[in-house]
Design an enzyme around this catalytic site. Structure first.
Site, PDB file in Angstrom:
ATOM      1  N   HIS A  38     -11.071  31.274 -17.736  1.00  0.00           N
ATOM      2  CA  HIS A  38      -9.940  30.636 -18.397  1.00  0.00           C
ATOM      3  C   HIS A  38      -9.816  30.981 -19.878  1.00  0.00           C
ATOM      4  O   HIS A  38     -10.819  31.124 -20.572  1.00  0.00           O
ATOM      5  CB  HIS A  38     -10.073  29.115 -18.248  1.00  0.00           C
ATOM      6  CG  HIS A  38     -10.263  28.671 -16.846  1.00  0.00           C
ATOM      7  ND1 HIS A  38     -11.512  28.345 -16.339  1.00  0.00           N
ATOM      8  CD2 HIS A  38      -9.380  28.534 -15.826  1.00  0.00           C
ATOM      9  CE1 HIS A  38     -11.383  28.007 -15.065  1.00  0.00           C
ATOM     10  NE2 HIS A  38     -10.100  28.116 -14.727  1.00  0.00           N
ATOM     11  N   ASP A  56     -14.184  30.486 -20.851  1.00  0.00           N
ATOM     12  CA  ASP A  56     -15.284  30.672 -19.905  1.00  0.00           C
ATOM     13  C   ASP A  56     -15.007  31.933 -19.091  1.00  0.00           C
ATOM     14  O   ASP A  56     -14.215  32.770 -19.500  1.00  0.00           O
ATOM     15  CB  ASP A  56     -15.485  29.422 -19.024  1.00  0.00           C
ATOM     16  CG  ASP A  56     -14.260  29.088 -18.173  1.00  0.00           C
ATOM     17  OD1 ASP A  56     -13.355  29.939 -18.050  1.00  0.00           O
ATOM     18  OD2 ASP A  56     -14.200  27.969 -17.621  1.00  0.00           O
ATOM     19  N   SER A 104      -6.212  25.844 -11.752  1.00  0.00           N
ATOM     20  CA  SER A 104      -6.985  25.391 -12.907  1.00  0.00           C
ATOM     21  C   SER A 104      -6.330  25.714 -14.243  1.00  0.00           C
ATOM     22  O   SER A 104      -6.635  25.072 -15.250  1.00  0.00           O
ATOM     23  CB  SER A 104      -8.396  25.990 -12.869  1.00  0.00           C
ATOM     24  OG  SER A 104      -8.351  27.410 -12.845  1.00  0.00           O
TER      25      SER A 104
END
EC number: 3.1.1.-
Length: 366
Positions: A323, A320, A30
Site C-alpha cells: 500500500h 508497506d 484495502s
C-alpha cells in the site's frame, strides 16, 4: 489504484423531515477500506496494529492500510464531502447512512468470491453488494420507498478493486484459477463477473458510477521482493493493462445498454507508473521498498509494532509491501482531481426505479 470522483457537491433535499444529501457508496479493497476488516474478528487481512494510522488523527490504527489517509479520504475532503462510514463501524445507523453514505470496502476482497480465501474473512464484491441491499432495506424503513429510491438513485457509486484477483488469486499456484485459466481467459472471467455485478448495482439504483483501473501491480514492493532481480514483475503489470483495457470497453458497452446509466472508467496506470519510475520528479526518494519493514526480512507482508520505520515517511511511495503512503495517496488524489471531471450532484438524471434482482450467492466466509 483505484479512486477518484466519489465526490459530489451537496444538494439538500427535504425528505420526510430529513435533510438527505447526495452521498457516496464505495465498494473496494484495502486501498479503500476504512475499518471494515478491523471489525472482522477472524480476518487475517487487517491494519489493526501500530504503525498503521500513525499520521492520522490520534495516531492509532483505524483500519486504513496506510500511515494516514486513503485517496478516497483526500479527494472527498478537498471537495468538501463527509467521509462515508465503514459498514461495520459501531456508529452505523440510518441517520449515518443518510448523512454520510457507506463504505463497504474490505482488505483482501476481490471481484471473485474465491479471491483472498486465505485471509479467512473479507468481503468480496458480491458480498459488498449484498450488504448494500441490506442498507437499502434499512433506509426504506426509515424514509419510505419513494424517497429512498430517489436517495439511492441520486447517490454516487465507486467500484475500486481487482488487484487481489490477480495478486491473491490468479498469480498464486495454490488457487485453482491459476491453472484453470490463461491470462486472457482469466481477464474475460473477471469482466463477465464484474459486468454482472454492475448490472445488479444498476438495478438497485446506481446510475452515476465510476470504476477505477489498476496500477502497475508488478512494481509494488511485494512483487519486487519476490522477483529474482528486485525489479518489477512485468507479467503482473501487463495483466493490469489487460484488465484496464477490457474494463474500458465493457463500461462503454454497459452505458449504452443500461437506462440512464452514467458509467466512467478512472485510468490511473500511467500516473502511478510514472511516480514509481521517476520518484524524484514527484519529491520522493524511494519507490521500490516499504517505509515500514521488518529490518532486512523481505517480504514482511504487514507493518507491525516490531517493524522499523523509514526516517521520513513523506519520501517513500510505499508504506508497506502493498500500500502507498499518505504522501503518495495525496499526490495521486491531487492529480486525479485535476485530470477528471468529477460527477456532480447538479447533473442529475431522472429515471424510474428498477426491481432488485436476486443477488449471486457469496461464500460463507466472505
Amino acid at each position: 489504484m483505484k479512486f477518484c470522483a466519489i465526490f459530489v457537491l451537496f444538494i439538500v433535499l427535504a425528505i420526510n423531515g430529513y435533510d438527505c444529501k447526495i452521498v457516496q457508496f464505495i465498494f473496494g479493497d484495502s486501498l479503500s477500506d476504512v475499518g471494515n476488516n478491523k471489525n472482522l474478528p477472524r480476518s487475517l487481512a487487517t491494519a489493526n496494529l501500530p504503525f498503521y494510522g500513525i499520521d492520522f488523527g490520534n495516531g492509532l490504527p483505524n483500519g486504513r492500510f496506510t500511515n494516514g489517509r486513503t485517496v478516497s479520504d483526500i479527494i472527498g475532503d478537498k471537495i468538501g464531502l463527509p467521509r462515508p462510514v465503514a459498514f461495520l463501524d459501531p456508529s452505523m445507523n440510518e441517520d449515518v447512512i443518510l448523512e454520510n453514505g457507506v463504505n463497504y470496502a474490505s482488505g483482501g476482497g476481490g471481484i471473485l468470491n474465491e479471491t483472498g480465501g486465505y485471509f479467512i474473512q473479507r468481503f468480496s464484491l458480491w458480498k459488498q453488494i449484498e450488504l448494500f441491499q441490506g442498507t437499502q432495506d434499512v433506509v426504506v424503513a426509515k424514509i419510505g420507498k419513494k424517497e429512498a429510491d430517489k436517495f439511492f438513485q441520486d447517490a454516487r457509486y465507486v467500484v475500486a478493486l481487482g488487484s487481489n484477483d490477480f495478486i491473491n488469486n490468479y498469480l498464486m499456484p495454490v488457487y485453482s484459477d491459476s491453472w484453470k485459466y490463461n491470462d486472457q481467459t482469466f481477464v474475460d472471467y473477471l469482466m463477465e463477473t464484474l459486468e454482472s455485478q454492475l448490472k445488479v448495482l444498476h438495478s438497485l439504483g446506481a446510475r452515476k458510477l465510476m470504476v477505477f483501473g489498476l496500477g502497475p501491480m508488478g512494481c509494488i514492493p511485494l512483487q519486487r521482493a519476490l522477483s529474482l532481480d528486485g525489479n518489477c514483475q512485468n507479467k503482473a503489470s501487463n495483466l493490469a493493462k489487460r484488465f484496464n483495457k477490457a474494463a474500458t470497453t465493457m463500461l462503454l458497452d454497459l452505458e449504452t445498454k443500461l437506462p440512464n446509466a452514467s458509467y466512467r472508467f478512472g485510468e490511473a496506470y500511467d500516473l502511478v507508473n510514472d511516480v514509481i519510475t521517476n520518484p524524484k520528479k514527484y519529491g520522493f526518494d524511494n519507490s521500490d521498498s516499504p517505509c515500514c519493514s521488518f529490518y532486512r526480512i523481505r517480504p514482511a507482508l504487514t507493518c507491525i509494532p516490531a517493524s522499523t520505520l523509514c526516517k521520513d515517511r513523506s519520501k517513500y511511495v510505499f508504506w508497506d509491501e502493498y500500500h502507498p503512503t499518505d504522501k503518495a495517496n495525496e499526490l495521486v488524489a491531487n492529480i486525479l482531481i485535476k485530470r477528471f471531471d468529477f460527477m456532480r450532484a447538479d447533473d442529475g438524471i431522472s429515471h424510474a426505479p428498477s426491481p432488485a434482482p436476486d443477488i449471486s450467492p457469496s461464500s460463507d466466509n466472505n
